[in-house]
Motif scaffolding. Structure first.
Motif, PDB file in Angstrom:
ATOM      1  N   PHE A  33       0.854  -1.185   0.000  1.00 31.16           N
ATOM      2  CA  PHE A  33       0.000   0.000   0.000  1.00 31.16           C
ATOM      3  C   PHE A  33       0.892   1.237   0.000  1.00 31.16           C
ATOM      4  O   PHE A  33       1.784   1.361   0.832  1.00 31.16           O
ATOM      5  N   ALA A  34       0.658   2.149  -0.937  1.00 31.40           N
ATOM      6  CA  ALA A  34       1.507   3.341  -1.013  1.00 31.40           C
ATOM      7  C   ALA A  34       0.744   4.588  -0.588  1.00 31.40           C
ATOM      8  O   ALA A  34      -0.471   4.683  -0.772  1.00 31.40           O
ATOM      9  N   LEU A 206       3.295  -4.113   3.374  1.00 30.54           N
ATOM     10  CA  LEU A 206       4.182  -2.962   3.240  1.00 30.54           C
ATOM     11  C   LEU A 206       3.405  -1.677   3.053  1.00 30.54           C
ATOM     12  O   LEU A 206       2.452  -1.624   2.275  1.00 30.54           O
ATOM     13  N   LEU A 207       3.847  -0.661   3.768  1.00 29.18           N
ATOM     14  CA  LEU A 207       3.310   0.684   3.609  1.00 29.18           C
ATOM     15  C   LEU A 207       4.458   1.540   3.101  1.00 29.18           C
ATOM     16  O   LEU A 207       5.487   1.651   3.767  1.00 29.18           O
ATOM     17  N   LEU A 208       4.267   2.119   1.943  1.00 29.13           N
ATOM     18  CA  LEU A 208       5.354   2.805   1.254  1.00 29.13           C
ATOM     19  C   LEU A 208       4.997   4.269   1.025  1.00 29.13           C
ATOM     20  O   LEU A 208       3.954   4.569   0.433  1.00 29.13           O
ATOM     21  N   VAL A 209       5.851   5.181   1.502  1.00 26.01           N
ATOM     22  CA  VAL A 209       5.731   6.592   1.125  1.00 26.01           C
ATOM     23  C   VAL A 209       6.830   6.854   0.112  1.00 26.01           C
ATOM     24  O   VAL A 209       7.987   6.515   0.364  1.00 26.01           O
ATOM     25  N   VAL A 216       6.256   3.679  -7.457  1.00 30.32           N
ATOM     26  CA  VAL A 216       4.943   3.460  -6.842  1.00 30.32           C
ATOM     27  C   VAL A 216       3.996   2.766  -7.824  1.00 30.32           C
ATOM     28  O   VAL A 216       3.350   1.765  -7.481  1.00 30.32           O
ATOM     29  N   MET A 217       3.920   3.275  -9.029  1.00 33.07           N
ATOM     30  CA  MET A 217       2.950   2.739  -9.973  1.00 33.07           C
ATOM     31  C   MET A 217       3.302   1.311 -10.404  1.00 33.07           C
ATOM     32  O   MET A 217       2.440   0.544 -10.788  1.00 33.07           O
ATOM     33  N   ARG A 218       4.571   0.973 -10.312  1.00 33.27           N
ATOM     34  CA  ARG A 218       4.970  -0.391 -10.694  1.00 33.27           C
ATOM     35  C   ARG A 218       4.699  -1.411  -9.600  1.00 33.27           C
ATOM     36  O   ARG A 218       4.386  -2.561  -9.892  1.00 33.27           O
ATOM     37  N   ILE A 219       4.868  -1.026  -8.350  1.00 30.90           N
ATOM     38  CA  ILE A 219       4.800  -2.077  -7.325  1.00 30.90           C
ATOM     39  C   ILE A 219       3.617  -1.984  -6.364  1.00 30.90           C
ATOM     40  O   ILE A 219       3.277  -2.976  -5.731  1.00 30.90           O
ATOM     41  N   ALA A 220       2.990  -0.804  -6.249  1.00 33.38           N
ATOM     42  CA  ALA A 220       1.898  -0.696  -5.259  1.00 33.38           C
ATOM     43  C   ALA A 220       0.637  -1.374  -5.784  1.00 33.38           C
ATOM     44  O   ALA A 220       0.362  -1.382  -6.979  1.00 33.38           O
ATOM     45  N   GLN A 221      -0.121  -1.948  -4.858  1.00 37.29           N
ATOM     46  CA  GLN A 221      -1.414  -2.521  -5.239  1.00 37.29           C
ATOM     47  C   GLN A 221      -2.512  -1.476  -5.097  1.00 37.29           C
ATOM     48  O   GLN A 221      -3.433  -1.422  -5.885  1.00 37.29           O
ATOM     49  N   ARG A 222      -2.401  -0.651  -4.055  1.00 39.16           N
ATOM     50  CA  ARG A 222      -3.311   0.486  -3.911  1.00 39.16           C
ATOM     51  C   ARG A 222      -2.531   1.703  -3.444  1.00 39.16           C
ATOM     52  O   ARG A 222      -1.478   1.566  -2.809  1.00 39.16           O
ATOM     53  N   ILE A 232      -7.227  12.921  -1.157  1.00 41.68           N
ATOM     54  CA  ILE A 232      -7.873  13.324  -2.418  1.00 41.68           C
ATOM     55  C   ILE A 232      -8.172  12.121  -3.313  1.00 41.68           C
ATOM     56  O   ILE A 232      -8.980  12.229  -4.218  1.00 41.68           O
ATOM     57  N   ALA A 233      -7.552  10.978  -3.055  1.00 49.53           N
ATOM     58  CA  ALA A 233      -7.883   9.790  -3.847  1.00 49.53           C
ATOM     59  C   ALA A 233      -7.366   8.546  -3.147  1.00 49.53           C
ATOM     60  O   ALA A 233      -6.415   8.607  -2.359  1.00 49.53           O
ATOM     61  N   LEU A 234      -8.022   7.429  -3.425  1.00 53.21           N
ATOM     62  CA  LEU A 234      -7.589   6.124  -2.920  1.00 53.21           C
ATOM     63  C   LEU A 234      -8.015   5.100  -3.960  1.00 53.21           C
ATOM     64  O   LEU A 234      -9.199   4.989  -4.295  1.00 53.21           O
ATOM     65  N   GLY A 235      -7.058   4.369  -4.508  1.00 49.38           N
ATOM     66  CA  GLY A 235      -7.424   3.394  -5.541  1.00 49.38           C
ATOM     67  C   GLY A 235      -6.212   2.667  -6.083  1.00 49.38           C
ATOM     68  O   GLY A 235      -5.105   2.777  -5.526  1.00 49.38           O
ATOM     69  N   THR A 236      -6.409   1.917  -7.141  1.00 41.21           N
ATOM     70  CA  THR A 236      -5.298   1.210  -7.778  1.00 41.21           C
ATOM     71  C   THR A 236      -4.422   2.234  -8.506  1.00 41.21           C
ATOM     72  O   THR A 236      -4.886   3.345  -8.805  1.00 41.21           O
ATOM     73  N   PRO A 237      -3.184   1.873  -8.822  1.00 40.51           N
ATOM     74  CA  PRO A 237      -2.328   2.809  -9.558  1.00 40.51           C
ATOM     75  C   PRO A 237      -3.005   3.329 -10.833  1.00 40.51           C
ATOM     76  O   PRO A 237      -2.931   4.523 -11.124  1.00 40.51           O
ATOM     77  N   ALA A 238      -3.703   2.456 -11.550  1.00 33.73           N
ATOM     78  CA  ALA A 238      -4.360   2.890 -12.798  1.00 33.73           C
ATOM     79  C   ALA A 238      -5.434   3.935 -12.500  1.00 33.73           C
ATOM     80  O   ALA A 238      -5.544   4.949 -13.206  1.00 33.73           O
ATOM     81  N   GLU A 239      -6.201   3.701 -11.448  1.00 31.79           N
ATOM     82  CA  GLU A 239      -7.257   4.669 -11.078  1.00 31.79           C
ATOM     83  C   GLU A 239      -6.655   6.012 -10.666  1.00 31.79           C
ATOM     84  O   GLU A 239      -7.165   7.067 -11.031  1.00 31.79           O
TER      85      GLU A 239
END
Ligand SMILES: Nc1ncnc2c1ncn2[C@@H]1O[C@H](COP(=O)(O)OP(=O)(O)OP(=O)(O)O)[C@@H](O)[C@H]1O
Ligand SMILES: [Mg+2]
Length: 262
Positions: A33-34, A206-209, A216-222, A232-239
């Protein structure tokens, strides 16, 4: 299934400065989670609340169903929490393996008194901890630096030592604050691969800042996006990448070389 980490309506104020306000999210067991957001968005402050450095002004945090805010910072490692710092939290005068061994302090049984009484046991225990520390260094590709003084190592390597120390803590949840900041492209790739390996092979949540959007976009699931302390947003990298508010928040922000979000 209950989440591993449940954050509800979390608010942190320093006098009249609001670090973040009304933040809520769940992190599932095994998730990567990022948390992203422009400078000053409240990311490190959020980590500081989760790792019990700051008491929040309001809200709740549950870790494996228990109230995390009742735990002392010193009890976190025992509960299965490990973190790395935005600015390195290592002892430069000590060697790499000594730094990693410090991460295992909460797993050590023999105090100094018992060490004197049961030398044999203490020696066996020390061997066991050294082996575990060495194993974490090998996992991070750092075994050959085990006996180097950390202060003499390049920044990119020191950052990996910090991750190896967190790994040697045998945590359930690891908080990584900007693990690739200030690194060369090659170093970034090494750390990205290491984080991915930890996630896939070590059953870690994992919690990643991180400001590096490419990572981030390569490895985070959300991804949770904060801006001026607000979600301001919470979602998948694509979203996240096509979210209007996210795009607006990042306009005018100086993006890092590999950090192209747009
Ligand atoms: N100890 C403190 N005392 C007062 N204000 C603070 C303190 N720590 C953080 N802040 C303020 O809280 C806000 C959020 O800061 P924080 O360091 O959490 O941002 P960040 O998202 O981690 O930023 P960066 O990307 O630059 O690391 C900022 O306005 C900051 O000035
Ligand atoms: Mg920060």
């Amino acid at each position: 299934m209950t989440a591993m980490l449940e954050v509800r309506d979390l608010t942190l104020r320093f006098g009249n400065v609001t670090a973040f306000d009304g933040v809520g999210f769940d992190v599932a067991r095994g998730e990567l989670f990022a948390v992203i957001g422009p400078n000053g968005a409240g990311k490190t402050s959020l980590f500081n609340v989760l790792s019990r450095v700051y008491q929040p002004t309001a809200g709740s945090v549950r870790f494996e169903g228990a109230d995390l805010l009742r735990l002392r910072a010193s009890g976190l490692a025992g509960a299965g929490f490990a973190r790395t710092f935005q600015n390195l939290g290592l002892f430069g005068e000590l060697t790499t393996i000594e730094n990693v061994l410090i991460g295992r302090h909460h797993l050590m049984r023999s105090g100094s008194l018992r060490t004197g009484l049961w030398l044999g046991y203490a020696r066996r225990e020390e061997r066991r901890h050294r082996a575990a520390a060495m194993e974490a260094l090998e996992f991070a590709g750092l075994a050959h630096h085990a006996h180097d003084r950390v202060g003499t190592l390049p920044f990119g390597i020191r950052k990996r030592v910090e991750i190896a120390r967190a790994l040697a803590m045998e945590p359930k949840l690891m908080l990584l604050d900007e693990p690739v900041a200030g690194m060369s492209l090659t170093e970034r790739e090494e750390v990205t691969a290491l984080v991915r390996r930890m996630h896939e092979q070590r059953d870690l949540t994992l919690l990643l800042v991180e400001h590096d959007m490419n990572m981030v976009m390569r490895i985070a699931q959300r991804v949770l996006v904060l801006d001026f302390g607000e979600t301001i947003a919470l979602g998948t990298p694509a979203e996240i990448q096509r979210d209007e508010r996210v795009i607006r928040a990042y306009l005018g922000e100086e993006l890092e070389p590999e950090g192209a979000i747009l």
